[in-house]
Design a protein around this motif. Structure first.
Motif, PDB file in Angstrom:
ATOM      1  N   VAL A  14     -90.171  49.421  28.841  1.00  0.00           N
ATOM      2  CA  VAL A  14     -90.839  50.316  27.897  1.00  0.00           C
ATOM      3  C   VAL A  14     -92.110  49.606  27.462  1.00  0.00           C
ATOM      4  CG1 VAL A  14     -88.745  51.466  27.106  1.00  0.00           C
ATOM      5  CG2 VAL A  14     -89.561  49.431  25.909  1.00  0.00           C
ATOM      6  N   MET A  16     -95.077  48.800  24.741  1.00  0.00           N
ATOM      7  CA  MET A  16     -95.397  48.749  23.316  1.00  0.00           C
ATOM      8  C   MET A  16     -96.879  48.405  23.192  1.00  0.00           C
ATOM      9  SD  MET A  16     -92.592  49.540  22.030  1.00  0.00           S
ATOM     10  CE  MET A  16     -92.044  49.047  20.434  1.00  0.00           C
ATOM     11  N   ILE A  55     -89.432  44.747  27.501  1.00  0.00           N
ATOM     12  CA  ILE A  55     -90.469  45.279  26.613  1.00  0.00           C
ATOM     13  C   ILE A  55     -91.794  44.734  27.120  1.00  0.00           C
ATOM     14  CG2 ILE A  55     -91.425  45.294  24.280  1.00  0.00           C
ATOM     15  CD1 ILE A  55     -88.539  44.984  23.250  1.00  0.00           C
ATOM     16  N   ASN A  71     -96.543  53.796  19.159  1.00  0.00           N
ATOM     17  CA  ASN A  71     -95.527  54.719  19.673  1.00  0.00           C
ATOM     18  C   ASN A  71     -95.026  55.596  18.541  1.00  0.00           C
ATOM     19  OD1 ASN A  71     -95.646  53.684  22.256  1.00  0.00           O
ATOM     20  ND2 ASN A  71     -93.942  52.288  21.959  1.00  0.00           N
ATOM     21  N   SER A  73     -91.894  57.179  19.053  1.00  0.00           N
ATOM     22  CA  SER A  73     -90.432  57.132  19.220  1.00  0.00           C
ATOM     23  C   SER A  73     -89.934  55.723  18.957  1.00  0.00           C
ATOM     24  CB  SER A  73     -90.037  57.540  20.640  1.00  0.00           C
ATOM     25  OG  SER A  73     -90.397  58.866  20.880  1.00  0.00           O
ATOM     26  N   LEU A  75     -87.643  52.393  19.194  1.00  0.00           N
ATOM     27  CA  LEU A  75     -86.931  51.624  20.205  1.00  0.00           C
ATOM     28  C   LEU A  75     -85.760  50.959  19.498  1.00  0.00           C
ATOM     29  CD1 LEU A  75     -86.813  50.525  23.103  1.00  0.00           C
ATOM     30  CD2 LEU A  75     -88.216  48.616  22.314  1.00  0.00           C
ATOM     31  N   ASN A 117     -95.437  50.053  15.685  1.00  0.00           N
ATOM     32  CA  ASN A 117     -94.484  50.643  16.623  1.00  0.00           C
ATOM     33  C   ASN A 117     -93.103  50.623  15.982  1.00  0.00           C
ATOM     34  OD1 ASN A 117     -96.184  51.028  19.073  1.00  0.00           O
ATOM     35  ND2 ASN A 117     -96.420  48.812  18.865  1.00  0.00           N
ATOM     36  N   LEU A 119     -89.249  50.367  15.361  1.00  0.00           N
ATOM     37  CA  LEU A 119     -88.106  49.684  15.961  1.00  0.00           C
ATOM     38  C   LEU A 119     -86.904  49.876  15.050  1.00  0.00           C
ATOM     39  CD1 LEU A 119     -89.945  46.319  16.692  1.00  0.00           C
ATOM     40  CD2 LEU A 119     -89.427  48.092  18.367  1.00  0.00           C
TER      41      LEU A 119
END
Length: 132
Positions: A14, A16, A55, A71, A73, A75, A117, A119
Motif C-alpha cells: 500500500v 502512503m 508499506i 490517504n 482510507s 490502514l 494519513n 492509521l
C-alpha cells in the motif's frame, strides 16, 4: 460466493504519500518500529514491512506522479494488544483521536502519521461471524 476465477492473488503493498521522506522514514521505522526493507531517498521512496503487506512511503510530487494529498482510507495495523501498543506509541509522541474503540469483536485505536494519513491499531479478539 463468486464463480468467476480469481485474478488477484494478494496485496503486495500500500502506498502512503509524504511531503517529507526523512520524517516519514523516522515515523514508520523509529516510531512504529517497522523493519525498513528499502530506502532510496534520491528516488523519493522507502518501504517498510508489516509481516503481511509492505508499506511504500513515497513523495508523489518529487517522483513526478501527482500532487500530495493524504490517504482518505485508514490502514489497520495488526497488534497483539491495542492498549499496550497505544501506550507505547503515546510514549513516543503519537496522539490518538478519541478512546480505544471496542466493536464487540475487535479493539481499535485511531491515529495518523505526520502527513495526516489515517492509521489505526487493530486487534480482533472474537471470530468473524459469516453473514447469512
Amino acid at each position: 460466493m463468486s464463480t468467476v476465477e480469481a485474478i488477484v492473488t494478494g496485496v503486495d503493498f500500500v502506498s502512503m504519500p509524504t511531503q517529507d521522506i526523512e520524517r516519514a522514514v523516522a515515523f514508520y521505522g523509529e516510531t512504529l518500529g517497522l523493519e525498513r526493507s528499502a530506502y532510496v531517498p534520491e528516488r523519493n521512496y522507502a518501504e517498510f514491512e508489516t509481516g503481511t503487506v509492505t508499506i511504500s512511503v513515497v513523495d508523489p510530487v518529487k517522483m513526478g506522479i501527482g500532487a500530495f494529498a493524504p490517504n482518505t482510507s485508514m490502514l489497520a495495523l495488526r497488534v497483539e494488544d491495542v492498549a499496550q501498543a497505544r501506550a507505547a506509541l503515546e510514549a513516543r509522541g503519537v496522539s490518538f483521536g478519541g478512546d480505544t474503540f471496542d466493536t464487540g469483536v475487535c479493539h481499535m485505536g485511531f491515529f495518523a502519521d505526520p502527513d495526516g494519513n489515517p492509521l489505526l491499531l487493530h486487534h480482533r479478539y472474537a471470530p468473524r461471524v459469516p453473514e447469512g
